[in-house]
Structures are given as C-alpha cells and as structure tokens.
Motif scaffolding. Structure first.
Motif, PDB file in Angstrom:
ATOM      1  N   THR A  23      83.483  20.779  28.457  1.00 36.98           N
ATOM      2  CA  THR A  23      83.466  22.112  29.392  1.00 36.98           C
ATOM      3  C   THR A  23      82.866  23.084  29.023  1.00 36.98           C
ATOM      4  N   GLY A  24      81.996  23.031  27.921  1.00 37.61           N
ATOM      5  CA  GLY A  24      81.229  24.224  27.348  1.00 37.61           C
ATOM      6  C   GLY A  24      81.972  25.200  26.600  1.00 37.61           C
ATOM      7  N   ALA A  25      83.190  24.847  26.222  1.00 37.81           N
ATOM      8  CA  ALA A  25      83.961  25.466  25.398  1.00 37.81           C
ATOM      9  C   ALA A  25      83.417  25.567  23.822  1.00 37.81           C
ATOM     10  N   ASP A  26      83.624  26.590  23.112  1.00 41.74           N
ATOM     11  CA  ASP A  26      83.373  26.663  21.887  1.00 41.74           C
ATOM     12  C   ASP A  26      84.332  25.637  20.808  1.00 41.74           C
ATOM     13  N   PHE A  27      83.930  25.413  19.944  1.00 43.51           N
ATOM     14  CA  PHE A  27      84.808  23.960  19.500  1.00 43.51           C
ATOM     15  C   PHE A  27      84.866  24.411  17.812  1.00 43.51           C
ATOM     16  N   ASP A  28      85.972  24.876  17.428  1.00 45.57           N
ATOM     17  CA  ASP A  28      86.218  25.275  15.736  1.00 45.57           C
ATOM     18  C   ASP A  28      86.325  23.809  15.273  1.00 45.57           C
ATOM     19  N   VAL A  29      85.198  23.351  14.476  1.00 46.73           N
ATOM     20  CA  VAL A  29      85.340  22.094  14.030  1.00 46.73           C
ATOM     21  C   VAL A  29      86.126  22.068  12.830  1.00 46.73           C
ATOM     22  N   SER A  71      68.752  30.285  31.087  1.00 44.04           N
ATOM     23  CA  SER A  71      70.068  29.897  30.816  1.00 44.04           C
ATOM     24  C   SER A  71      70.346  29.617  29.294  1.00 44.04           C
ATOM     25  N   PHE A  72      69.044  29.196  28.582  1.00 48.68           N
ATOM     26  CA  PHE A  72      68.927  28.819  27.287  1.00 48.68           C
ATOM     27  C   PHE A  72      69.522  30.325  26.620  1.00 48.68           C
ATOM     28  N   LEU A  73      68.735  31.317  26.825  1.00 48.07           N
ATOM     29  CA  LEU A  73      69.179  32.637  26.245  1.00 48.07           C
ATOM     30  C   LEU A  73      70.447  33.246  26.734  1.00 48.07           C
ATOM     31  N   GLU A  74      70.847  33.007  27.762  1.00 56.30           N
ATOM     32  CA  GLU A  74      72.202  33.375  28.244  1.00 56.30           C
ATOM     33  C   GLU A  74      73.372  32.922  27.498  1.00 56.30           C
ATOM     34  N   ARG A  75      73.149  31.528  27.242  1.00 54.55           N
ATOM     35  CA  ARG A  75      74.097  30.705  26.337  1.00 54.55           C
ATOM     36  C   ARG A  75      74.059  31.144  24.993  1.00 54.55           C
ATOM     37  N   LEU A  76      72.822  31.496  24.387  1.00 57.40           N
ATOM     38  CA  LEU A  76      72.731  31.945  23.051  1.00 57.40           C
ATOM     39  C   LEU A  76      73.367  33.152  22.910  1.00 57.40           C
ATOM     40  N   TYR A 133      78.855  24.762  19.343  1.00 57.85           N
ATOM     41  CA  TYR A 133      78.817  25.044  20.828  1.00 57.85           C
ATOM     42  C   TYR A 133      77.858  23.960  21.646  1.00 57.85           C
ATOM     43  N   ALA A 134      78.164  24.030  22.843  1.00 61.22           N
ATOM     44  CA  ALA A 134      77.386  23.087  23.406  1.00 61.22           C
ATOM     45  C   ALA A 134      76.308  23.994  24.108  1.00 61.22           C
ATOM     46  N   MET A 135      75.301  23.597  24.677  1.00 60.02           N
ATOM     47  CA  MET A 135      73.957  24.244  24.796  1.00 60.02           C
ATOM     48  C   MET A 135      73.564  23.655  26.140  1.00 60.02           C
ATOM     49  N   PRO A 136      72.594  24.531  26.995  1.00 62.05           N
ATOM     50  CA  PRO A 136      72.073  23.797  28.344  1.00 62.05           C
ATOM     51  C   PRO A 136      70.891  23.160  27.848  1.00 62.05           C
ATOM     52  N   TYR A 137      70.287  22.103  28.402  1.00 58.50           N
ATOM     53  CA  TYR A 137      69.219  21.469  28.032  1.00 58.50           C
ATOM     54  C   TYR A 137      67.849  22.341  28.212  1.00 58.50           C
ATOM     55  N   PRO A 138      66.903  22.146  27.184  1.00 65.02           N
ATOM     56  CA  PRO A 138      65.690  23.021  27.092  1.00 65.02           C
ATOM     57  C   PRO A 138      65.214  23.118  28.628  1.00 65.02           C
ATOM     58  N   THR A 139      65.240  21.889  29.318  1.00 65.10           N
ATOM     59  CA  THR A 139      64.653  21.695  30.552  1.00 65.10           C
ATOM     60  C   THR A 139      65.362  22.703  31.617  1.00 65.10           C
ATOM     61  N   SER A 140      66.324  23.291  31.300  1.00 59.92           N
ATOM     62  CA  SER A 140      67.140  24.221  32.261  1.00 59.92           C
ATOM     63  C   SER A 140      66.415  25.533  32.243  1.00 59.92           C
ATOM     64  N   GLY A 141      65.412  25.809  31.321  1.00 58.24           N
ATOM     65  CA  GLY A 141      64.715  26.973  31.450  1.00 58.24           C
ATOM     66  C   GLY A 141      65.132  28.075  30.452  1.00 58.24           C
TER      67      GLY A 141
END
Length: 362
Positions: A343-349, A69-74, A58-66
């Motif tokens: 695009t931020g989608a999940d990626f089934d590797v 946004s980090f917890l929302e993506r998690l 999964y793509a994550m927002p950079y930690p500098t985003s705060g």
C-alpha cells in the motif's frame, strides 16, 4: 566521520539477485551502526525480510513513472527518515537519476554516479563503437527496433545467438521462432532497442570497480565465473589476475572517464587469450559483498568518498585464489508486512521483525 545514513535499492536476494543486499552487508561490516533505508519496487524483494536487512523500507514508484513521481516519493521519505547518501543499484533507476543530480543535491542527498553522456557511450547499442576506440573486441551485434529487423539480423548472424534487453535480461536463442518470441518479450518489458548478438564460446569474466570520473580506477576486483545458472547468471566465481583483462578495463574506463561503481563483463577466447567485451553495467554486481569478506570493501570505500568528498587511498588489490558460492536460504515474513509495503506505507523492518519473531513463539 558521523554515522552513515544510507538509502539503498535492489534488495532481492533470490534467483537472479540484485546488488543492494550485498552493499548493505558490506557497509555494516565497516560501519556497524550505519542506518540503512531500503528503497524497493516490489514488496517481494527478499532482502527486506532478512535478519541482516535494512532498518526501514519504503516502496518506490518504478523509474518509468518519471522524475516528478520519483522525486515526490523521495521527498516524502526524507521528511520521515532523513538520509545523506543514496546508492542506487538498478540500471533503469540510474538512467533516471543521471538526469536528476541537481535535484538530489538540492535535497542534500549525495550520490556518486556517471552522467547521462557516460551512460549513453557504454549502452549496449553503442558498445561496438566504444570497444573499437579502446582496441577491445566485441561479438558482432545488431541493435534492432522492430521484430522484422531482429529476424533479419538473426538470419545474418546465424544460430545460436544471444538476444538482450536494453536494461536487463539475455537469452540464448536456437531458432527463428524463439527469436521472435523473446524479442517481442524484451520490447514489451524494456523497449527498443533490443540487441541481437553472435554467440561467442569461451569463459566468462567480470571486473568490478570504482572509477574517479577522470579516467582513473580507485579499486578493481576481477573474477572468473566458475558456476553458471541455466540463465547464465554466476553462481560461483574465483578471483584472478589477468593482465589482458586489466588492460581492457583500464582502457575502457579511461575512454569513458567513468564516475562511480561499474561492472565489466567479458568472454575470453581460450585460443587467443583476448577478452571480448559483453557489456558495461553502471553499478556494483550482485557479488559485491564477496571481496568484503576477505577485507577488500568496495561499498565502504564508496561511502567514504561520498561522505568526505575526497578521493580515498587506492583499494588494495584482490589476491587471486579466493572463491565464492551463492548460497540460498529462506526468510520469514507475514501478510501484514506485505500489505504495509504493497500500500506504499513505510515499513519499520526492525520493529516488524521483532514483532513477528515474538508472535511466532508458541
């Protein structure tokens, strides 16, 4: 113990590799059925596409985003793919997560990290004070907050010198013009302070370990770097036993009451035999998988600790004389995979890898 479901970040395995890929490989040595979720900040992190990479990415927002946004993506990720453990491997990420321990616990996500006070005490700008309390030397340094301060510090220390970002990157500097250029770059990338440090001649050493949060060390592996890249990164190393290095590491961890993985970097003065402290990183190093290959598995021990909540038996000492060489290979990917992650989608590797290999067969 149930099959671990572990989220791991930092999967780049090319030049200047990150620790996540090595952690992943070590966990799978001990837990072959482990389900690994890759959390990445760049779709070009090469470990995503490796055959022994994560099960899903999964793509994550950079930690500098705060934090928000980090917890929302998690939350979004865990709703699709539940995980129990999180092993972050990037310094800026750990700085953020140190303030989010309660939030992670509320989500049922276990970590084993230092707190914010520990991180501050070992930061590059506070290293001189810490080393002094532990009887450890450190090269003369100045923390600077603007370009003029950097140039003043450079004139006082003399050239050549080292200039370092607060999270990443270090450059050897030979002239005032170089200092101005690299300092400006580091301010732009990582913010203030930037560290200007006197160059010290000697051999570079690393010590990797896990600390228990009470001043004790659960396991330690020390190496001497044998091959360096032109950026000063270790391309090879050999396990060693050095009582002076052990004494310095033990004193530093006890003073910090460090909790979790760590890497301590030193330079040894060949005349005195003393180790000068260069930096303390709040994570495993990129070479973390190396000891696992001869049976001393630090990430597996960390998973055991996080899962059971108990202090494990001490990790066996690493015998001196084992060496590693960094070996680079190519990995296969496709533009469709890159687009999914970008695009931020999940990626089934696993599914994507199978599809790609099948479509590649003429």
């Amino acid at each position: 113990m149930k099959t671990p479901r572990v989220a791991i970040s930092g999967l780049h395995r090319g030049e200047n590799p990150q620790p996540g890929a090595g952690i992943l490989r070590s966990i799978r040595l001990a837990y072959p059925a482990a389900y690994i979720v890759g959390l990445v900040y760049d779709a070009m992190e090469s470990g995503i596409y490796a055959n022994d990479g994560p099960d899903v990415t999964y793509a994550m927002p950079y930690p500098t985003s705060g934090a928000e946004s980090f917890l929302e993506r998690l939350d979004s990720i865990m709703a699709k793919t539940p995980v129990d453990l999180f092993i972050p491997t990037l310094d800026s990420e750990i700085e953020l997560l140190a303030h989010l321990q309660d939030d992670l616990t509320d989500r049922g996500l276990l970590t084993y990290l230092p707190d914010a006070a520990m991180l501050k005490k070992r930061s590059k700008s506070c290293l001189y004070e810490l080393a002094g309390r532990c009887g450890v030397t450190v090269p003369e340094s100045s923390a600077v907050y603007d370009l003029q301060e950097a140039l003043t510090a450079g004139a006082a220390l003399g050239y050549p010198l080292m200039v370092k970002g607060q999270y990443y990157d270090a450059y050897m500097i030979g002239t005032e013009a170089e200092l101005a250029a690299k300092t400006s770059k580091l301010f732009a990338q990582w913010g203030a302070p930037v560290i200007v440090q006197r160059c010290m001649q000697g051999t570079e050493f690393n010590a990797m370990g896990i600390a228990d949060g009470e001043g004790g060390i659960i396991g330690l592996c020390s190496i001497r770097k044998t091959i360096l890249s032109d950026k000063g990164k270790g391309l090879g190393g050999i396990t060693i036993h050095d009582p002076r290095l052990l004494k310095a590491v033990t004193a530093l961890i006890a003073e910090l009451k460090w909790r979790g993985p760590f890497e301590i970097e030193t330079i040894k003065d060949e005349r005195s035999g003393e180790h000068a402290l260069i930096e303390i990183n709040p994570r495993f190093p990129a070479w973390v998988h190396f000891p696992s290959m001869f049976g001393v598995n630090f990430p597996a021990t960390l998973v055991e600790m996080m899962t059971t909540g108990r202090r494990p038996a001490p990790i066996s000492p690493c015998p001196p004389g084992h060496f590693y060489l960094r070996h680079q290979v190519e990995v296969l990917g496709s533009l469709s995979q890159l687009a999914e992650l970008s695009t931020g989608a999940d990626f089934d590797v696993v599914a994507a890898r199978s599809k790609l290999l099948t479509s590649s067969i003429p």
